[in-house]
Design an enzyme around this catalytic site. Structure first.
Site, PDB file in Angstrom:
ATOM      1  N   SER A  94      22.899   6.490  65.943  1.00  0.00           N
ATOM      2  CA  SER A  94      23.766   7.048  64.911  1.00  0.00           C
ATOM      3  C   SER A  94      25.107   7.460  65.509  1.00  0.00           C
ATOM      4  O   SER A  94      25.262   7.510  66.729  1.00  0.00           O
ATOM      5  CB  SER A  94      23.107   8.269  64.273  1.00  0.00           C
ATOM      6  OG  SER A  94      23.163   9.353  65.180  1.00  0.00           O
ATOM      7  N   LYS A  95      26.037   7.740  64.624  1.00  0.00           N
ATOM      8  CA  LYS A  95      27.360   8.179  65.074  1.00  0.00           C
ATOM      9  C   LYS A  95      27.234   9.453  65.904  1.00  0.00           C
ATOM     10  O   LYS A  95      27.952   9.660  66.864  1.00  0.00           O
ATOM     11  CB  LYS A  95      28.264   8.397  63.857  1.00  0.00           C
ATOM     12  CG  LYS A  95      29.587   9.050  64.200  1.00  0.00           C
ATOM     13  CD  LYS A  95      30.593   8.855  63.110  1.00  0.00           C
ATOM     14  CE  LYS A  95      31.681   9.914  63.128  1.00  0.00           C
ATOM     15  NZ  LYS A  95      32.100  10.370  64.454  1.00  0.00           N
TER      16      LYS A  95
END
Ligand code: GLU
Length: 509
Positions: free
Chosen positions: A260-261
């Site tokens: 994920s970011k």
């Protein structure tokens, strides 16, 4: 393989994630390997989630990486338009086809009604077991349906999934996946409210009309595949159904779960190809390009996240990836996003990039740091880069390694002064100035023996004198070979730095 046509079909709902880039890359490798076509289709049917700038971002990212598009919004092509919001007529016509064949029905349930049903029935699913208890064209009398339509009531078109079927998805990586149709719900295919199809309908219709041979996409789309198979069947297109290829997920570098970011923020690596400026929040997310990665390195790194060539070869430029790529060597299991390896690839590709090209990439970094590069030739910058290249992972690292070439030191490392600059040193440096002044050939090869002989002849301490010299020129006791530095700085600059150091440094006791 003949007539390979693949598509990358992003939705412009934000910046293209690095996982999306890998999907685009695998599509591209497969297309090029087979002399096929690479199509870029913009899937913008979800008007709620549309983000301005996202489409341009996708184009710019792919161009930067060298993933070239054959047919698309900008390129054109025989099966356009390639943007779904411009294909409403096509979808409307196909919804009608399904309607006439009795494969779909109209549902009038309002969002509030659906919500009420969901909260009263645990695990509610709109399907064969529940549809007759809802408000739709299967449960309501014909006149009622007509009345609702005449009144202009909003509706959605739902796909009538028949229960009791085994739906087969043949995936080139995963093999045969069989799913019971009972677990599928009657998916919405079209919404009258915005006169737009949903992802499922638009995706299937376009893949068919654009003659897509292989659907290569992320594993997160695998759950949609059984519905897609049923849709092909409903349209009577089973014979020309594309082959499915669901690529393994990209996983967190540490621990379990999807990349994920936040992992990027936490561990300090970009998850986007280019820097992204969020138009709403104004937040800036870092990109591989701005972080100093070469596109070739990013491509090579991503290619190996989910695929291997069957041996240990790691450094493979695009052409080699194209010839070696195969689904047989794609893994089913998720691939850990080993971002440190990305740095290593960048290091390797930087070593293989010629210095003049690096000089051009380094110029903006120099400008940002206040160096006026208009007076510097590419050749001069390249010869500086040549001295430190082996030590860098990123173009940006060049600044730390070479700043003293572009700006004379104004400060000197205290710990080096303490070690190397005694009360004796200024006098010896004065002597060195005189020696250098009389040296006509300032090339590294000629100047070096002159200075070394002078040190030996006078019985000076080699380490102390050479390090004091370095301290005066660099500002600290590190950097490439001393005489390579002075050759590039030239005689005047070298002497002026020695003078400045004598004037500025207070000798250690
Ligand atoms: N529009 C979908 C996406 O955003 C396409 C998925 C597919 O390739 O079918 O990824």
């Amino acid at each position: 393989m003949d007539n390979v046509r693949v598509r990358f079909a992003p939705s412009p709902t934000g910046p293209l994630h690095i996982g999306g880039v890998r999907t685009a890359l695998y599509n591209y490798l497969f297309a090029r390997q087979n002399g096929g076509k690479m199509i870029l289709r913009i899937e913008d049917t979800d008007s709620q989630r549309f983000v301005p700038g996202a489409e341009e971002y996708i184009n710019e990212s792919l161009a930067w990486l060298g993933i070239n598009i054959d047919e698309g919004v900008r390129e054109g092509g025989p099966y356009g338009p390639y943007k779904q919001s411009e294909r409403r007529d096509i979808y409307r016509k196909h919804v009608k086809t399904l309607m006439d064949a009795g494969k779909v029905y109209l549902a009038f349930d309002t969002p509030a009604e659906l919500e009420a049903r969901r909260s009263s029935t645990p695990n509610f699913q709109y399907d064969a077991s529940t549809r007759l208890s809802m408000r739709n064209s299967l449960s309501l009398p014909e006149e009622e349906v007509q009345r609702l339509l005449d009144e202009g009531a909003q509706y959605v078109v739902r796909f009538k999934v028949e229960p009791g079927r085994d739906v087969e998805v043949n995936d080139l990586i995963r093999g045969k996946v069989v799913i019971k149709s009972d677990i599928l719900d009657d998916k919405v295919l079209y919404k009258s409210a915005d006169d737009l199809p949903t992802y499922h309908l638009a995706n299937i219709v376009d893949d068919h009309l654009m003659k897509i041979s292989h659907v290569i996409r992320g594993e997160e789309w695998l759950p949609s595949a059984p519905l897609h198979v049923l849709l092909y069947e409903a349209f009577g297109w089973t014979d020309t159904m594309p082959k499915f290829v669901h690529l393994p997920l990209l996983l967190k570098p540490d621990g379990k779960g999807k990349l994920s970011k936040r992992d990027g923020d936490r561990l300090g690596f970009p998850v986007f190809p280019l820097e992204w400026h969020d138009p709403k929040s104004g937040d800036i997310s870092s990109g591989y390009r701005e972080s100093g990665y070469l596109p070739q390195a990013v491509v090579n790194f991503l290619a190996l996240l989910g695929w291997n060539p069957g041996d240990d070869t790691e450094v493979m430029p695009m052409e080699e990836l194209i010839s070696k790529f195969s689904f047989d060597h794609c893994s089913k299991a998720g691939a850990k996003f080993a971002f440190e390896k990305g740095k290593w690839f960048n290091h390797m590709y930087l070593q293989n990039t010629d210095n003049l090209t690096l000089a051009q990439l380094f110029r903006p970094v120099l400008n940002t740091n206040g160096v006026d590069t208009s007076i510097l030739s590419d050749e001069y910058i390249a010869s500086i880069i040549n001295l430190v290249k082996g030590r860098i992972n990123f173009v940006n690292d060049l600044w730390d390694q070479t700043r003293f070439f572009f700006m004379a030191p104004t400060e000197y490392a205290p710990k080096d002064i303490k070690k190397r600059w005694s009360t004796e040193t200024p006098r010896i440096m004065e002597e060195l100035i005189v020696l250098l002044q009389s040296t006509t050939d300032f090339s590294s090869a000629s100047a070096e023996p002159v200075v070394i002989n002078w040190i030996t002849d006078h019985g000076y301490h080699m380490g102390n004198v050479m390090n004091a010299f370095r301290l005066a020129i660099v500002g600290e006791c590190k950097g490439p070979h001393m005489f390579d530095i002075t050759e590039l700085l030239g005689k005047d600059e070298t002497i002026s730095r020695l003078r400045a150091a004598i004037g500025r440094i207070t000798p250690a006791e």
